[in-house]
Design an enzyme around this catalytic site. Structure first.
Site, PDB file in Angstrom:
ATOM      1  CG  HIS A 140       9.484 109.672  10.156  1.00 10.28           C
ATOM      2  ND1 HIS A 140       9.693 109.598  10.941  1.00 10.28           N
ATOM      3  CD2 HIS A 140       9.175 108.937   9.987  1.00 10.28           C
ATOM      4  CE1 HIS A 140       9.917 107.884  11.766  1.00 10.28           C
ATOM      5  NE2 HIS A 140       9.334 107.898  10.162  1.00 10.28           N
ATOM      6  CE  LYS A 161      12.022 105.470   7.342  1.00  6.16           C
ATOM      7  NZ  LYS A 161      10.459 105.241   7.995  1.00  6.16           N
ATOM      8  CG  ASP A 179      12.834 108.818  14.145  1.00  2.00           C
ATOM      9  OD1 ASP A 179      11.900 108.789  13.751  1.00  2.00           O
ATOM     10  OD2 ASP A 179      13.085 109.811  16.034  1.00  2.00           O
TER      11      ASP A 179
END
Length: 313
Positions: A140, A161, A179
């Site tokens: 992730h 992020k 992701d």
């Protein structure tokens, strides 16, 4: 064990099928191809029979110089090991390959042909097989390429992020994956970061939703893969932590037994996180060239102290 099929190889390189049309489902599990040489003279002690076998002009010319009986014997000894397939390069004429076609049809082994030169096709095939068959994991995070330097951005959900990646993209850098980042180990020292196919070009932004960076910012905003050389973890700012170190102790993250330099960046309102990521990338590059800002700073301090001592009465 990971594998691709001969059909995948055919599709990737647009290979012509000369024999073994019904056997394109055969698996390929080894990441490098092989040119049989010693095998034609009967030495099979180290024959990599699970690899794709490549026959260039050198191999075919050698076989042509043998008598029909000797030629059938030599190619027959190789074919009996049932490699995944044979690939003939340079678009060599079918008329001169009749004996090879017959052997492959009898043993039900795909025989393929490419117009590429032997060296060119081997280079392309080895690169393709290495990436397709490489061990991989999914993590992730967000993968970006900053000025040619591959970076994995990690952190808890909602830490920022994707927003940091968006700022980097607007500054001319590139998104690789958001992701779900796929990491592939292509050799004992190299990790490649890429996307999983489904999320290609997409960036998920809270309160905005999915955006396609290639359509909004142009094709230059996205690239398929990058070598990961920095692992940056975004964390929340903690008031009691010390953040003014002159020289940060080297830390590493390990992915599939490959150590990647690790940096932690703490977030605080008003901090230019994207700018810090750019600085980290450029600083890593300078260290790779043998330069350390901390070392230069300490040298200046030492030189200043020595100069002061020399001027003491």
């Amino acid at each position: 064990m990971k594998f691709i099929t001969v059909q995948d190889l055919v599709n990737r390189f647009h290979l012509e099928i000369l024999a073994g049309h019904s056997e394109l489902h055969r698996p390929i599990a080894k990441s490098r191809v092989h040119r049989p040489g010693l095998e034609f003279v009967g030495y099979f002690d180290f024959f990599p029979q699970q690899r794709v076998q490549v026959l260039g002009r050198k191999e075919i010319t050698y076989l042509h110089k043998q008598s029909e009986e000797e030629r059938d014997s030599r190619i027959g000894h190789v074919v009996q090991y049932h490699p995944p397939c044979f690939v003939v390069t340079w678009n060599q004429e079918i008329e001169g390959l009749r004996y090879l076609i017959a052997h492959c049809e009898r043993e039900r082994i795909p025989l393929l042909r490419t117009p590429d030169s032997t060296s060119k096709w081997i280079g392309l095939a080895d690169s393709y097989l290495t990436k397709m068959l490489a061990p991989e994991i999914q993590v992730h995070g967000v993968c970006v390429n900053v000025a040619g330097i591959g970076i994995l951005l990690r952190g808890k959900s909602g830490v920022g992020k994707s927003e940091t990646a968006l700022t980097l993209i607007r500054r001319g850098h590139r998104l690789v994956a958001d992701d779900a980042v796929v990491l592939k180990k292509i050799n004992p020292e190299t990790i490649i970061g890429t996307h999983d196919g489904k999320t290609k070009e997409f960036l998920a932004l809270r309160s905005v939703g999915l955006i396609n960076v290639a359509r909004i910012y142009g094709r230059g905003a996205f690239q398929e893969e990058t070598r990961i050389v920095l692992d940056i973890e975004l964390t929340q700012w903690k008031e009691n932590e010390l953040y003014n170190e002159l020289d940060v102790e080297p830390k590493f993250s390990s992915y599939m037994d490959v150590n990647i330099p690790h940096i932690q960046i703490s977030l605080q309102p008003g901090r230019d996180v994207a700018g810090l990521v750019e600085a980290a990338a450029n600083n890593w590059y300078l260290k790779l060239q043998g330069y350390s800002a901390a070392e230069e700073f300490m040298q200046r301090i030492e030189a200043s102290v020595q100069q002061q001592q020399q001027h003491k009465p």
